[in-house]
Design a protein around this motif. Structure first.
Motif, short mmCIF file in Angstrom:
data_model
loop_
_atom_site.label_atom_id
_atom_site.label_comp_id
_atom_site.label_asym_id
_atom_site.label_seq_id
_atom_site.Cartn_x
_atom_site.Cartn_y
_atom_site.Cartn_z
N LEU A 157 11.23 25.42 10.99
CA LEU A 157 12.23 25.14 9.97
C LEU A 157 13.62 25.02 10.58
N ILE A 158 14.00 25.95 11.44
CA ILE A 158 15.33 25.89 12.06
C ILE A 158 15.45 24.64 12.91
N PHE A 159 14.40 24.31 13.65
CA PHE A 159 14.42 23.09 14.45
C PHE A 159 14.65 21.88 13.54
N ALA A 160 13.90 21.79 12.46
CA ALA A 160 14.02 20.65 11.54
C ALA A 160 15.40 20.60 10.89
N LEU A 161 15.96 21.74 10.55
CA LEU A 161 17.28 21.77 9.91
C LEU A 161 18.37 21.24 10.84
N PHE A 162 18.24 21.49 12.13
CA PHE A 162 19.27 21.07 13.08
C PHE A 162 18.97 19.72 13.73
N ASP A 163 17.80 19.16 13.48
CA ASP A 163 17.48 17.80 13.93
C ASP A 163 18.14 16.84 12.94
N LEU A 164 19.44 16.70 13.06
CA LEU A 164 20.24 16.00 12.07
C LEU A 164 19.93 14.52 11.96
N LYS B 102 22.05 17.92 22.75
CA LYS B 102 22.91 19.07 23.04
C LYS B 102 23.83 19.41 21.87
N GLU B 103 24.33 18.42 21.14
CA GLU B 103 25.20 18.71 20.00
C GLU B 103 24.43 19.41 18.88
N GLU B 104 23.21 18.97 18.63
CA GLU B 104 22.38 19.63 17.62
C GLU B 104 22.03 21.05 18.08
N PHE B 105 21.79 21.21 19.38
CA PHE B 105 21.50 22.53 19.93
C PHE B 105 22.71 23.46 19.79
N ARG B 106 23.91 22.90 19.91
CA ARG B 106 25.13 23.70 19.71
C ARG B 106 25.10 24.32 18.31
N GLY B 107 24.65 23.56 17.32
CA GLY B 107 24.54 24.09 15.96
C GLY B 107 23.53 25.22 15.87
N ILE B 108 22.41 25.08 16.57
CA ILE B 108 21.40 26.15 16.59
C ILE B 108 21.99 27.41 17.21
N CYS B 109 22.69 27.25 18.33
CA CYS B 109 23.32 28.42 18.97
C CYS B 109 24.32 29.08 18.04
N ARG B 110 25.10 28.28 17.36
CA ARG B 110 26.07 28.83 16.41
C ARG B 110 25.36 29.61 15.31
N TYR B 111 24.24 29.09 14.83
CA TYR B 111 23.46 29.80 13.80
C TYR B 111 23.02 31.18 14.31
N TYR B 112 22.44 31.21 15.49
CA TYR B 112 21.94 32.47 16.04
C TYR B 112 23.08 33.45 16.37
N PRO C 158 30.27 27.61 28.87
CA PRO C 158 29.33 28.04 29.92
C PRO C 158 27.99 28.54 29.35
N MET C 159 28.05 29.25 28.24
CA MET C 159 26.82 29.76 27.63
C MET C 159 25.97 28.60 27.12
N LEU C 160 26.61 27.65 26.42
CA LEU C 160 25.89 26.49 25.90
C LEU C 160 25.25 25.71 27.05
N GLU C 161 26.00 25.46 28.09
CA GLU C 161 25.48 24.69 29.23
C GLU C 161 24.30 25.41 29.89
N ALA C 162 24.41 26.72 30.05
CA ALA C 162 23.32 27.49 30.68
C ALA C 162 22.06 27.46 29.83
N GLU C 163 22.21 27.66 28.52
CA GLU C 163 21.03 27.66 27.65
C GLU C 163 20.44 26.25 27.51
N TRP C 164 21.30 25.24 27.46
CA TRP C 164 20.81 23.87 27.36
C TRP C 164 20.02 23.50 28.62
N ALA C 165 20.49 23.93 29.79
CA ALA C 165 19.77 23.65 31.03
C ALA C 165 18.38 24.28 31.02
N LYS C 166 18.24 25.46 30.41
CA LYS C 166 16.93 26.10 30.28
C LYS C 166 16.04 25.34 29.29
#
Length: 112
Positions: free
Chosen positions: A42-49, A57-67, A75-83
């Motif tokens: 559900l969270i994945f679908a909600l942020f798959d805009l 990465k921009e949609e992932f930024r929204g997921i990170c903000r949610y959590y 730096p945190m966004l870049e590190a998590e996106w690389a993973k």
């Protein structure tokens, strides 16, 4: 499609309007550990805009903000996106996102 599903789930009195009380209850439900895989989907679908069945990465930024409850640092966004985007495709599918959630070193993400 995901938004309509969420509205149907959150609108408990079925009046077509989401009250703040219904919204709060829905957000609490999203945080429930009982949901597991359904919450992940559900969270994945909600942020798959853009509806591509993947997140960039921009949609992932929204997921990170949610959590996190706030905007992630660069730096945190870049590190998590690389993973998450280990193949450097520029996007991540649901399977990548599910793996990232299970393997993330950050307890903020793993708790969900």
């Amino acid at each position: 499609q995901a938004m309509n599903f969420c509205l149907r789930k959150a609108d408990t009195n079925n009046n077509g309007v989401l009250s703040f009380k219904e919204f709060k209850a829905f957000m609490r439900m999203l945080g429930s550990p009982k949901l597991g895989r359904e919450r992940t989907n559900l969270i994945f679908a909600l942020f798959d805009l853009d509806g591509t069945s993947s997140i960039d990465k921009e949609e992932f930024r929204g997921i990170c903000r949610y959590y996190l409850g706030h905007h992630p640092t660069v730096p945190m966004l870049e590190a998590e996106w690389a993973k998450l985007d280990q193949d450097e495709k520029g996007y991540a599918a649901l399977a990548d996102y599910s793996r990232w959630l299970r393997m993330s070193a950050s307890p903020i993400f793993r708790q969900f």
